[in-house]
Motif scaffolding. Structure first.
Motif: not given
Length: 393
Positions: A58-66, A259-276
């Motif tokens: 469960l912790a594997i999936g939870m850390v990605m969510i967080i 790429v999927f993993g990098r997108h997760i970190y990008a969203m968590g770091g700055n959601l608006e910048a990730a969208k742009l």
């Protein structure tokens, strides 16, 4: 080539990650002394793997969510629901054990689709969606089981959590196959660390001096082989440990190399910048919750196999253990920071503390207090290290 032999500098360069490993070693040594060595006995190490594997999954999936800036409060209820579905299919309906596994996984996917829709498409905060999910899926688990426990599972199903690979290559009093697997793991770790070192040097990034690098690899190798030796002298390689190791390797690769993993970190770091930047945030969020549903289903299968039954109250508080593992393992409260390996270490810290306190005969209420204090201190450490970084910059 840039190198440094300053051990303090190496440890403080990424204090959040290095600190958790130091804390883990300290806690293991502390409880080893307090329990008179029982904590690290072959039988107890085997029990640690079997008893806490589902929390680590469960912790594997939870850390990605967080990391993506969300939270999932429903995973304990999903564990109960998927285990209940497997039990009804296998025990009540008399179908083959593998059909129950497929049914549980499909249930996990449907749960993920349901929650992903409300979070990613509709835009409801994950806290609210999964809080509702915690109630919905617990209620469904009760309905599926008619509010009674179902048991027992067939032996093949129980082997998922309680089976061992022992005697495949023989061994004079210990299992050679287990030692071989851990030796391969140690070699793989050394190769991976060497590649990381070479990549850093290629980009002119500072690395530790070669002798320090060698000491680090040798120490980790010694820990890996000592762990393998204890298992080899007990019942051999637990099947669930192979499953867990495979998940750690797969998700470590997904989060760090895709790429999927990098997108997760990008969203968590700055959601608006990730969208742009062109990140399809709705798709990523949707897939995150589908993935969490699948991992919760796997944890449900493992837990029901371990307990040899499906119970309406199964998985109670599992979500808090998974969240605690992620935060203790270095995930940031605000998202954007966290690793699968860190979550595993965080989960192991919780496991060692719980197991050690059980061996010492400490009552459950005191155990809960200690675990709560550790979680608060871990989050406080995250806040402190973030402030420290901003001041130094």
């Amino acid at each position: 080539m840039t190198g440094t032999s300053n051990l303090i500098e190496l440890m403080t360069r990424n204090l959040r990650q290095s600190g958790i490993y130091i804390a883990f070693v300290f806690i293991v040594l502390l409880f080893t002394v307090l329990t008179g060595g029982t904590l690290l006995s072959p039988g107890n190490i085997t029990n640690l793997v079997l008893q806490y594997s589902y929390i680590l999954i469960l912790a594997i999936g939870m850390v990605m969510i967080i990391v993506a800036g969300h939270i999932d409060l429903s995973v304990g209820s999903v564990v109960a629901l998927t285990g209940a579905v497997a039990a009804v299919v296998v025990i009540r309906e008399g179908m083959p054990w593998w059909v129950g596994i497929i049914a549980a996984l499909i249930t996990g996917v449907l749960v993920g689709i349901w929650q992903g829709f409300w979070v990613a498409i509709v835009g409801i905060p994950a806290f609210i969606v999964t809080l509702a999910g915690m109630l919905i899926f617990r209620g469904l688990a009760m309905q599926v089981l008619d509010n009674v426990s179902l048991s027992p599972f067939p032996n093949e199903y129980r082997q998922i959590s309680g089976g061992f690979l022992n005697g495949l290559l023989g061994g004079p009093g210990y299992d050679v196959f287990t030692l071989l697997i851990f030796a391969l793991a140690a070699v793989g770790f050394g190769v991976q660390q060497w590649r990381v070192r070479m990549r850093k040097l290629e980009y002119k990034q500072p690395v530790e001096a070669l002798w320090l690098f060698a000491v680090k690899v040798l120490l980790v190798t010694a820990v890996i082989m000592a762990f393998g030796w204890q298992l080899a002298n007990a019942r051999g390689m637990p099947i669930v440990l192979i499953l867990l190791a495979a998940l750690v390797l797969i998700y470590g690769f997904v989060t760090q190399r895709t790429v999927f993993g990098r997108h997760i970190y990008a969203m968590g770091g700055n959601l608006e910048a990730a969208k742009l930047s062109g990140v399809k945030t709705k798709r990523v969020n949707f897939m995150l919750f589908v993935n969490m549903g699948v991992l919760a289903a796997i944890a449900g299968i493992v837990y029901s196999a371990r307990s040899n039954s499906a119970q309406p109250a199964a998985g109670n508080m599992f979500e808090l253990d998974a969240i605690a593992a992620a935060f203790i393992g270095g995930a940031a409260v605000t998202g954007g920071v966290g690793k699968v390996q860190g979550a595993i270490i965080g989960g192991l810290i919780m496991a060692v503390m719980s197991n050690g306190m059980q061996i010492l005969g400490i009552d459950q209420s005191t155990q809960n207090v200690v675990r709560g204090v550790v979680l608060v201190l871990a989050v406080a450490f995250d806040v402190w290290s973030k402030k420290r970084s901003s001041v130094s910059n």
